[in-house]
Write a protein that holds these residues in place. Sequence first.
Motif, PDB file in Angstrom:
ATOM      1  N   ASP A 295      -8.855 -10.406 -10.435  1.00 28.60           N
ATOM      2  CA  ASP A 295      -8.407  -9.142 -10.457  1.00 28.60           C
ATOM      3  C   ASP A 295      -7.831  -8.787 -11.497  1.00 28.60           C
ATOM      4  OD1 ASP A 295      -9.590 -10.271  -7.185  1.00 28.60           O
ATOM      5  OD2 ASP A 295      -7.527 -10.696  -7.698  1.00 28.60           O
TER       6      ASP A 295
ATOM      7  N   VAL B 107      -6.813  -0.845  -8.833  1.00 30.92           N
ATOM      8  CA  VAL B 107      -6.828  -2.174  -8.863  1.00 30.92           C
ATOM      9  C   VAL B 107      -8.157  -2.684  -9.371  1.00 30.92           C
ATOM     10  CG1 VAL B 107      -5.174  -2.995  -8.131  1.00 30.92           C
ATOM     11  CG2 VAL B 107      -7.220  -3.004  -6.780  1.00 30.92           C
TER      12      VAL B 107
ATOM     13  N   THR C 292      -5.470  -5.065  -3.915  1.00 28.79           N
ATOM     14  CA  THR C 292      -6.852  -5.806  -3.963  1.00 28.79           C
ATOM     15  C   THR C 292      -7.320  -6.415  -2.892  1.00 28.79           C
ATOM     16  OG1 THR C 292      -4.569  -6.030  -6.102  1.00 28.79           O
ATOM     17  CG2 THR C 292      -6.410  -8.090  -5.650  1.00 28.79           C
TER      18      THR C 292
END
Length: 313
Positions: free
Chosen positions: A28, A40, A10
């Motif tokens: 996120d 992600v 992330t």
Amino acid sequence: MTADVLPALTAQARGAAHPAGAACAHDDAVLADRRDGTVVRHGDTVAKAHDPGTDHRELSRRLAVAAHPALSGVLLPPLRPAPVDLHGRPVTFWPYGTPVDPETPEAAPWEAAAALLARLHRAPVPDGLPAMRGPVKAARAIARLGAAGPHPAAAPVLRAWAGLPPWARAEAPMPDGPRALCHGDLHLGQLVRHPETTGRWLLIDVDDLGHGVPAWDLARPAAWYACGLLPPEAWHRFLSAYRQADGPAVPADGDPWPALDVPARALTVQTAALAIAKSAAAQRPLDEAELAVVDACDRMAALPPELTRAHAK
């Protein structure tokens, strides 16, 4: 995905989206977290951590194909030309695109998928590109089935697998003949609109991209059609669009199944093997669609021996 990799991935996505370190209000999002990769999103940037066993050099070659101007409008190009390492896993970066909506199957872009495949299959195969990994993925599905332990539905799947020619089981080189640039794992989840919501459809996911038998890329919708999971109208839309775009995997007219039969059977076995493994892991019975592919394997295993030998030629 180990607990320490997901936060790091992330952070990689955030850094790629904001290389200057500027603050932002984007959330996120984890788009996928599977055995073979985690994805992600941060804003308009997507970061993918590939399978730990991925060959970095081969992945770089596949990224170069996606970035090549000749494939513009076919493959989503990466944001960076090479993967970076994260805890021993290669990570790649991509622009975000809008995926196909699974809740509106009647709007599935079958024609667009077929036209993109035809363009991909007609493109020159770059020197040094590895083979497409479709048969390897099928073999991995069988290995996963075996690791799941005994299951009453496994026998017809394993019989159907044994009836495939060695090349379709990743046990021998692919048949002699012209090679094409292949996606290797075509399904509707491999298409996105870019720019999101307004752009054209593009193919994503280069993990299995390579040279090989182009009929493999038509095999999943062909298998779904043969199993009764894809309506005939959708299959014919897909096949007609591929032919209209001069796709080389099947004849321009007439019966396409001599070219599609072995790949479609292999994808049916792969789908059934994964279905059984997942149902066993979740300790639940097979659902109706999963039973349909297992039943198809049972029918395939009953092919006369002379037909099985003919498929291996």
